[in-house]
Design an enzyme around this catalytic site. Sequence first.
Site, PDB file in Angstrom:
ATOM      1  N   GLY A  10       1.108  -1.252   0.157  1.00 17.75           N
ATOM      2  CA  GLY A  10      -0.083   0.041   0.150  1.00 17.75           C
ATOM      3  C   GLY A  10       0.671   1.163  -0.396  1.00 17.75           C
ATOM      4  O   GLY A  10       0.989   2.295   0.292  1.00 17.75           O
ATOM      5  N   GLY A  13      -0.058   4.967  -1.320  1.00 21.90           N
ATOM      6  CA  GLY A  13      -1.296   5.714  -0.389  1.00 21.90           C
ATOM      7  C   GLY A  13      -0.492   6.681   0.085  1.00 21.90           C
ATOM      8  O   GLY A  13      -0.033   7.404   0.484  1.00 21.90           O
ATOM      9  N   GLN A  14      -1.188   7.737   1.001  1.00 23.27           N
ATOM     10  CA  GLN A  14      -0.639   8.832   1.519  1.00 23.27           C
ATOM     11  C   GLN A  14      -0.045   8.654   2.524  1.00 23.27           C
ATOM     12  O   GLN A  14       1.009   9.090   2.876  1.00 23.27           O
ATOM     13  CB  GLN A  14      -2.987   9.632   2.677  1.00 23.27           C
ATOM     14  N   ASP A  36       2.263  -1.786  -4.134  1.00 27.93           N
ATOM     15  CA  ASP A  36       0.734  -1.770  -4.263  1.00 27.93           C
ATOM     16  C   ASP A  36       0.091  -2.135  -5.397  1.00 27.93           C
ATOM     17  O   ASP A  36       0.646  -2.670  -6.609  1.00 27.93           O
ATOM     18  CB  ASP A  36       0.732   0.170  -4.253  1.00 27.93           C
ATOM     19  N   ARG A  38      -2.315  -0.426  -7.247  1.00 27.36           N
ATOM     20  CA  ARG A  38      -3.032   0.575  -7.786  1.00 27.36           C
ATOM     21  C   ARG A  38      -0.644   1.291  -8.772  1.00 27.36           C
ATOM     22  O   ARG A  38       0.448   0.723  -8.040  1.00 27.36           O
ATOM     23  CB  ARG A  38      -2.701   2.138  -8.109  1.00 27.36           C
ATOM     24  N   ASP A  54      -1.145  -7.711  -5.467  1.00 27.13           N
ATOM     25  CA  ASP A  54      -2.217  -7.670  -4.675  1.00 27.13           C
ATOM     26  C   ASP A  54      -2.482  -8.326  -2.967  1.00 27.13           C
ATOM     27  O   ASP A  54      -2.123  -9.604  -3.815  1.00 27.13           O
ATOM     28  CB  ASP A  54      -3.855  -8.037  -5.703  1.00 27.13           C
ATOM     29  N   TYR A 144     -15.228  -0.186   9.403  1.00 27.09           N
ATOM     30  CA  TYR A 144     -14.029  -0.164   8.681  1.00 27.09           C
ATOM     31  C   TYR A 144     -13.227   0.082  10.471  1.00 27.09           C
ATOM     32  O   TYR A 144     -13.100  -0.478  10.322  1.00 27.09           O
ATOM     33  CB  TYR A 144     -13.942   1.154   8.334  1.00 27.09           C
ATOM     34  N   LYS A 148     -11.315  -2.591  12.157  1.00 23.18           N
ATOM     35  CA  LYS A 148      -9.682  -2.738  12.621  1.00 23.18           C
ATOM     36  C   LYS A 148     -10.196  -2.827  14.140  1.00 23.18           C
ATOM     37  O   LYS A 148      -8.450  -3.505  14.527  1.00 23.18           O
ATOM     38  CB  LYS A 148      -9.496  -1.520  11.965  1.00 23.18           C
TER      39      LYS A 148
HETATM   40  P1  NAD Z   1      -4.990   4.932   1.387  1.00 27.56           P
HETATM   41  O1  NAD Z   1      -5.754   4.784   0.655  1.00 27.56           O
HETATM   42  O2  NAD Z   1      -4.276   6.192   1.012  1.00 27.56           O
HETATM   43  O3  NAD Z   1      -3.627   4.030   0.798  1.00 27.56           O
HETATM   44  C1  NAD Z   1      -3.827   2.973   0.911  1.00 27.56           C
HETATM   45  C2  NAD Z   1      -3.578   1.870  -0.181  1.00 27.56           C
HETATM   46  O4  NAD Z   1      -3.586   0.811  -0.985  1.00 27.56           O
HETATM   47  C3  NAD Z   1      -3.558   2.991  -2.181  1.00 27.56           C
HETATM   48  O5  NAD Z   1      -2.534   2.886  -2.510  1.00 27.56           O
HETATM   49  C4  NAD Z   1      -4.545   1.388  -2.101  1.00 27.56           C
HETATM   50  O6  NAD Z   1      -4.015   1.767  -3.826  1.00 27.56           O
HETATM   51  C5  NAD Z   1      -3.587   0.251  -1.772  1.00 27.56           C
HETATM   52  N1  NAD Z   1      -4.030  -1.125  -1.677  1.00 27.56           N
HETATM   53  C6  NAD Z   1      -4.998  -1.086  -1.745  1.00 27.56           C
HETATM   54  N2  NAD Z   1      -6.381  -2.295  -1.960  1.00 27.56           N
HETATM   55  C7  NAD Z   1      -4.725  -2.813  -2.195  1.00 27.56           C
HETATM   56  C8  NAD Z   1      -4.367  -4.582  -2.536  1.00 27.56           C
HETATM   57  N3  NAD Z   1      -5.613  -5.070  -2.396  1.00 27.56           N
HETATM   58  N4  NAD Z   1      -2.851  -4.809  -2.828  1.00 27.56           N
HETATM   59  C9  NAD Z   1      -2.380  -4.139  -2.423  1.00 27.56           C
HETATM   60  N5  NAD Z   1      -2.820  -2.461  -2.427  1.00 27.56           N
HETATM   61  C10 NAD Z   1      -3.099  -2.274  -2.465  1.00 27.56           C
HETATM   62  O7  NAD Z   1      -4.574   5.180   2.935  1.00 27.56           O
HETATM   63  P2  NAD Z   1      -3.474   5.547   3.889  1.00 27.56           P
HETATM   64  O8  NAD Z   1      -4.225   6.926   4.257  1.00 27.56           O
HETATM   65  O9  NAD Z   1      -2.792   5.446   3.686  1.00 27.56           O
HETATM   66  O10 NAD Z   1      -3.653   4.264   5.298  1.00 27.56           O
HETATM   67  C11 NAD Z   1      -2.878   3.357   5.267  1.00 27.56           C
HETATM   68  C12 NAD Z   1      -3.379   2.302   6.430  1.00 27.56           C
HETATM   69  O11 NAD Z   1      -3.561   3.614   7.967  1.00 27.56           O
HETATM   70  C13 NAD Z   1      -4.792   1.807   6.543  1.00 27.56           C
HETATM   71  O12 NAD Z   1      -4.666   0.600   6.919  1.00 27.56           O
HETATM   72  C14 NAD Z   1      -5.996   2.857   7.141  1.00 27.56           C
HETATM   73  O13 NAD Z   1      -6.511   2.037   7.915  1.00 27.56           O
HETATM   74  C15 NAD Z   1      -4.113   3.573   7.973  1.00 27.56           C
HETATM   75  N6  NAD Z   1      -4.859   4.617   8.257  1.00 27.56           N
HETATM   76  C16 NAD Z   1      -4.642   5.825   7.727  1.00 27.56           C
HETATM   77  C17 NAD Z   1      -4.947   7.164   8.487  1.00 27.56           C
HETATM   78  C18 NAD Z   1      -5.335   8.024   7.791  1.00 27.56           C
HETATM   79  O14 NAD Z   1      -5.859   9.869   8.635  1.00 27.56           O
HETATM   80  N7  NAD Z   1      -4.580   8.498   6.289  1.00 27.56           N
HETATM   81  C19 NAD Z   1      -5.926   7.015  10.426  1.00 27.56           C
HETATM   82  C20 NAD Z   1      -5.598   5.900  10.582  1.00 27.56           C
HETATM   83  C21 NAD Z   1      -5.252   4.673  10.438  1.00 27.56           C
HETATM   84  N1  SER Z   2      -8.532   8.791   8.973  1.00 26.36           N
HETATM   85  C1  SER Z   2      -9.346   7.970   9.140  1.00 26.36           C
HETATM   86  C2  SER Z   2     -10.596   8.110   8.486  1.00 26.36           C
HETATM   87  O1  SER Z   2     -11.455   8.775   8.805  1.00 26.36           O
HETATM   88  C3  SER Z   2      -9.195   7.182  10.547  1.00 26.36           C
HETATM   89  O2  SER Z   2      -8.632   6.295   9.950  1.00 26.36           O
HETATM   90  O3  SER Z   2     -11.280   6.959   8.260  1.00 26.36           O
END
Ligand code: NAD
Ligand code: SER
Length: 315
Positions: A10, A13-14, A36, A38, A54, A144, A148
């Site tokens: 992943g 992602g962000q 990833d 994508r 994947d 979600y 988690k």
């Molecule tokens: P995001 O959606 O920006 O990135 C997730 C990445 O996973 C994407 O690039 C997507 O293409 C990839 N992905 C999706 N399905 C996939 C698959 N089958 N195989 C491989 N890659 C795949 O999410 P994020 O914000 O970077 O979050 C990362 C983790 O942190 C997640 O578990 C999320 O729940 C957790 N989290 C994020 C936040 C936040 O504010 N960003 C807060 C709490 C928890």
């Molecule tokens: N930033 C995340 C959301 O809003 C919290 O896990 O889904």
Amino acid sequence: MIKDKILVIGASGQIGVELTLALRKIYGNNQVVASDLREENELLRGTGPYVSLDVMNKEMLHVQVIRQNITQIYLLAAILSATGEKNPGLAWHLNTQSLLNVLEIAREEQIQKVYWPSSIAVFGPTSPRQLCPQQTIIEPVTVYGISKYAGEFWCNYYHHRFGVDVRSLRYPGLISYKSSPGGGTTDYAVEIYKEALEQGNYTSFLSADTSLPMMYMPDAIRATIELMESPADKISIRTSYNLAAISFSPREIADEIKKHIPNFTIRYQPDYRQSIADSWPQSIDDSRARKDWNWKHQYNLPEITADMLSNLAEK
Ligand code: NAD
Ligand code: SER
């Protein structure tokens, strides 16, 4: 001694982009394999190895882990809170099966360490709203949050039953400018800065006084790496650590933006994400993280705002 070789799943992602770049600085570019579903994020291009993967395809994942001699896995692939409500079955399937695939491979291949993030979304309307403790009533109402919370117990189970060194943080909403957020309820706190610069106004999908726990990305990346680099005997929580920095509402962030862009205006048009936000605590007690591995956040709202606006303006 075997050199650490890390797989980030992943990575586009962000969080993934910034975490991959930070890990490459510490461990060396070639020691961190980004992956990833994508395409590779443009900020990662040329900085180290990338594989298209994947995480739901367990055999493909297993092959990559063996072929690349992986010793640590960071699993970031997930569907976040707002997108999850649009397709609950898919969110449950991806968020839980991806973790089970990784934990099982970690057990079979004796992977040294696994990182998997949880979220403040595990908490629900019956949890305390202020300074929500590590252990309390936890009754999530989003798919979600349910996925988690279940995941946290799988981590705990694999640690105690099979000795897998899996570590986890309950991130608050994360604010960043490098890569876009992927469908969370806290995404407004990223969009607002971009819209303030581009349009001079923003329509918030949360109401003015919806206060939520938030954190700037550099703090989140540092917390993740500090947790993963702590000696195993300092990690007393094997479900997931509460983690906190600051809390603020759309009104408060808008007031801060007005100090830089005096003509900025905000309107409030709450949508389905309001009820998700209303189910979460407004602030989090992260004293266990502070005690066990000396967690300290650095960025407050004025610092985040100044940094976000100057970096986005440059972009
Ligand atoms: P995001 O959606 O920006 O990135 C997730 C990445 O996973 C994407 O690039 C997507 O293409 C990839 N992905 C999706 N399905 C996939 C698959 N089958 N195989 C491989 N890659 C795949 O999410 P994020 O914000 O970077 O979050 C990362 C983790 O942190 C997640 O578990 C999320 O729940 C957790 N989290 C994020 C936040 C936040 O504010 N960003 C807060 C709490 C928890
Ligand atoms: N930033 C995340 C959301 O809003 C919290 O896990 O889904």
